[in-house]
Write an enzyme that holds these catalytic residues in place. Structure first.
Site, mmCIF file in Angstrom:
data_model
loop_
_atom_site.group_PDB
_atom_site.id
_atom_site.type_symbol
_atom_site.label_atom_id
_atom_site.label_comp_id
_atom_site.label_asym_id
_atom_site.label_seq_id
_atom_site.Cartn_x
_atom_site.Cartn_y
_atom_site.Cartn_z
ATOM 1 N N ASP A 52 0.728 -1.067 0.039
ATOM 2 C CA ASP A 52 0.157 0.056 0.072
ATOM 3 C C ASP A 52 0.572 1.146 0.082
ATOM 4 O OD1 ASP A 52 -2.149 -1.909 0.306
ATOM 5 O OD2 ASP A 52 -3.236 -0.569 1.345
ATOM 6 N N ASN A 95 -3.649 -3.068 -5.474
ATOM 7 C CA ASN A 95 -4.888 -3.400 -4.800
ATOM 8 C C ASN A 95 -4.895 -2.492 -3.340
ATOM 9 O OD1 ASN A 95 -7.398 -4.510 -4.041
ATOM 10 N ND2 ASN A 95 -6.450 -6.502 -3.258
ATOM 11 N N ASP A 321 -10.796 -5.038 17.963
ATOM 12 C CA ASP A 321 -9.762 -5.889 17.503
ATOM 13 C C ASP A 321 -8.798 -6.381 18.867
ATOM 14 O OD1 ASP A 321 -10.823 -5.754 15.182
ATOM 15 O OD2 ASP A 321 -9.078 -4.315 14.222
ATOM 16 N N GLU A 349 -13.108 -10.963 9.812
ATOM 17 C CA GLU A 349 -12.352 -11.972 9.013
ATOM 18 C C GLU A 349 -13.133 -13.242 8.982
ATOM 19 O OE1 GLU A 349 -10.799 -9.489 10.449
ATOM 20 O OE2 GLU A 349 -8.991 -8.771 9.242
ATOM 21 N N HIS A 395 -5.723 -13.341 10.968
ATOM 22 C CA HIS A 395 -4.501 -12.858 11.581
ATOM 23 C C HIS A 395 -4.369 -12.731 13.187
ATOM 24 C CE1 HIS A 395 -5.255 -8.578 11.212
ATOM 25 N NE2 HIS A 395 -6.258 -9.097 10.921
ATOM 26 N N ARG A 396 -5.457 -12.332 13.727
ATOM 27 C CA ARG A 396 -5.762 -11.987 15.072
ATOM 28 C C ARG A 396 -6.000 -13.197 15.841
ATOM 29 N NH1 ARG A 396 -4.447 -7.150 15.295
ATOM 30 N NH2 ARG A 396 -5.041 -5.660 13.786
ATOM 31 N N LYS A 423 -1.460 -10.396 7.231
ATOM 32 C CA LYS A 423 -2.283 -9.201 6.898
ATOM 33 C C LYS A 423 -1.733 -8.079 7.806
ATOM 34 C CE LYS A 423 -6.890 -7.958 6.314
ATOM 35 N NZ LYS A 423 -8.367 -8.125 6.500
#
Ligand code: DC
Length: 663
Positions: A52, A95, A321, A349, A395-396, A423
């Protein structure tokens, strides 16, 4: 990054040291764009290097920004006060959503002749709500493909700024962020009002945007979460220097680590208590459970405080999160922990309430769940089970359950699909292993012994890759020792034994992938030759040299595990290893393989001579008095004469799995 099918984390006993966390993605790209819109130069420290940010930097260069990259420091010379490009420019956005949305807004408000494209997936990611808002204020934007999706064409706008600009807030907060960052461009002589339509989601991200805008001289007036006013006369002002904070949600795992693990404490570099990210409030919850936390500019230090931790009941709406990390801390508490107001977990997710409950139960925990809450009961000693934790491409989930490895029963934890952490934190497990420690007896070693040219090296390094373990090529250590001895003008005979041993004791050797470095000089080819093998064979019969290399070989036993290849791995160096393989192959087979190997490296070779040489070496190796070649008593024999490498790897994996049963 661990791209193995699973990662077995050995039982861990403590943690101490410093972790430097990567810069936050959301902050990185906001800071880049704001720096580009300023007049003058901004030095951005600790920028995240990711797809990014690369996309954003490339776009800024195309616009004529000064961009100078030095490691994680980037110097941006902004476009403010300069003429914007008038020529047509086509931007490729990959992306990168965090680049596409805000750039679209800034370019549309400023105007020009711009095309924004991306990868096919980008062309499936909606942008219609942002385009609608921009059109409302007079921007000229056309869809080049499907209505509502990139690619886009942007022209000169005819801005109408007198009435409030509506933007939807319930799809993605990135649209509002994009407008907030772009509209100061047009607010020279009038205030501009944005009105959020629908319930605004992800408010903490809007707070980040507002905080950063303030750092850049734009004081947005927020009226509830419905109206945002950009005051007349707003002008971007460079802060001169800015540090990109590390991701606060990523920090939660190391805050928890400090609270759970015995040791001298954990220092987190990159984010402090004054962070502008909502998830930093996780530290309050962790402190409530018992963590001792101190902080300074851009750092946190965590020590274990109350132990066991204290069970809590908490409304987690403000830290959705990071709150997942509390669920794992709860396993180490003195009573149940209830996390409330976490309905958003169900639409992330994966359904994170189900995921955390299911996987905690696998470990042996009692868990209750409701539509928007979860209660986790502590897991006392004697109740922990070896579990294979499914990670749901989340991922978490993966990062959270790695913390279960500190369990009182000292059982290892298997994390399935560990690469899902990429991620947000590709090197998460490396960071964990750099500070976590445990008894050597907890760190598994798989030994592969066997005669020369049996394919030990290939097999060991393949199995190491499949398990994400370190790899010790002990033969290379003897080869390098011989090389260093010759360089130092020594003979490889007994008269120089003590001197060679001295060299071996502090051998400045490093392995980088396939490369072997001695004193930072690449000696790979030199030591891999037949002559290099002969020389190694000579020093390897000197007992003082063997003794001198023991400590170095032991130092390879690091988390999460080791594949050790060499003739005495299972007998002398790692006699306690839980799996020992003695690999053999017929002399004919080995000669053919060695021949192929040498030819492919451009050395000339003769098969018959190689075979005779191997047979002579076998005889010498088996009968020699120092470290004779012999299988360890508990070694499993594997004759790979007629096996492919894949089949041999498979066999070792089957043996290993049968000794490492995870429920
Ligand atoms: O595996 P290799 O061909 O790179 O080994 C080079 C030499 O070192 C060979 O003669 C065997 C010897 N060696 C040893 O004595 N002990 C070990 N652990 C590894 C190799």
């Amino acid at each position: 990054m661990f791209s193995t099918a699973f990662l077995d984390i050995p039982a861990l006993q403590g943690a101490s040291g410093t972790v430097t966390l990567p810069g936050s993605k959301s902050i990185s790209n906001r800071v880049l764009l704001l720096s580009a819109l300023c007049q003058g130069t901004t030095v951005v420290h600790d920028l995240l290097d990711s797809d990014d940010t690369r996309v954003m930097l490339a776009a800024l260069r195309q616009l004529g920004c000064g961009v100078e990259v030095q490691g994680t420091t980037v110097t941006i010379t902004g476009l403010g006060g300069r003429t914007w490009p008038t020529e047509a420019i086509e931007f490729f956005m990959g992306n990168a959503g965090t680049a596409m949305r805000p750039l679209t807004a800034a370019l549309a408000v400023q105007g020009g002749d711009f095309t924004l494209k991306g990868v096919p997936r980008m062309h499936e990611r909606p942008i219609g709500d942002l385009v609608d808002a921009l059109r409302e204020l007079g921007c000229a934007i056309d869809y080049l493909g499907n209505e509502g999706y990139p690619p886009l064409r942007i022209r000169q706008p005819a801005l109408q700024l007198d009435k409030p600009i509506p933007v939807r807030g319930d799809v993605s907060s990135q649209f509002l962020t994009a407008l907030l960052m772009a509209l100061p461009l047009a607010a020279q002589d009038r205030a501009i009002t944005i009105e959020v339509v629908g319930e605004l989601i992800s408010k903490p991200y809007i707070e980040i945007t507002l905080n950063l805008l303030a750092r850049y001289g734009i004081a947005v007036e927020r009226q509830g979460w419905e109206r945002f006013v950009i005051p007349a006369g707003s002008r971007y002002q460079s802060p001169g220097t800015i540090h990109v904070e590390a991701d606060a949600s990523s920090a939660s795992y190391f805050i928890a680590l400090g609270a759970i693990a015995k040791g001298d404490g954990i220092r987190i570099q990159g984010v402090g208590a004054d962070s502008i990210q909502g998830d930093i409030r996780f530290m309050d919850a962790a402190a409530q459970m018992g963590a001792h936390i101190t902080s300074g500019p851009n750092w946190l230090e965590i020590q274990r405080g109350a132990w066991p931790l204290k069970g809590i009941t908490l409304d987690c709406n403000h830290i959705p999160d990071a709150a997942m990390t509390l669920a794992v801390m709860a396993l180490y508490a003195d009573g149940p922990t209830t996390l409330r107001n976490i309905a958003s977990w169900r639409v992330k997710e994966t359904d994170r309430i189900v995921a955390m409950a299911t996987e905690s139960r696998k470990l042996g925990a009692t868990v209750e769940e409701g539509p928007d809450w979860i209660t986790i009961h502590p897991l006392p000693a004697g109740k922990w089970q070896r579990a294979s934790v499914h990670t749901y491409d989340d991922h978490r989930v993966a990062m959270c359950f790695s913390l279960a490895a500190f369990n009182a029963d000292q059982v290892p934890v298997r994390i399935e699909d560990p690469k899902c952490v990429a991620k947000t934190f590709p090197d998460y497990f490396e960071a964990l292993f750099s500070v976590a420690h445990t008894a050597a007896s907890n760190i598994p070693v798989i030994c592969i012994d066997g005669p020369t040219a049996s394919g030990k090296g290939t097999l060991a390094s393949r199995v190491a890759a499949a398990l994400g373990y370190h790899y010790l090529d002990s033969g290379a250590l003897y080869r390098v020792t011989a090389h260093a001895a010759l360089q130092a003008g020594l003979t490889l005979e007994a008269i120089d034994e003590a001197k060679i041993a001295d060299l071996a004791r502090s051998l400045p050797v490093h392995f980088e992938g396939e490369q072997v470095l001695l004193n930072n000089v690449d000696v790979t080819d030199a030591i891999r030759s037949e002559q290099g093998g002969m020389n190694a064979s000579k020093v390897s019969v000197l007992p003082a040299v063997r003794e001198a290399l023991v400590q170095l070989q032991h130092s390879f036993q690091r988390l999460p595990g080791l594949l050790a290849d060499g003739r005495d791995m299972g007998t002398v160096i790692f006699p306690e290893a839980p799996l020992k393989v003695f690999l053999t192959a017929s002399a004919t087979q080995r000669a053919e393989r060695r021949h192929k190997q040498l030819i492919s490296k451009g050395f000339s070779a003769n098969i018959d001579a190689l075979r005779a040489d191997l047979e002579a070496r076998d005889a010498r190796d088996m009968s020699r008095s120092v470290a004779p070649l012999k299988p360890a008593q508990d070694a499993l024999q594997l004759d790979n004469s007629s096996l492919t490498i894949e089949a041999s790897v498979e066999q070792v994996m089957v043996w290993w799995q049968s000794r490492q049963v995870f429920g």
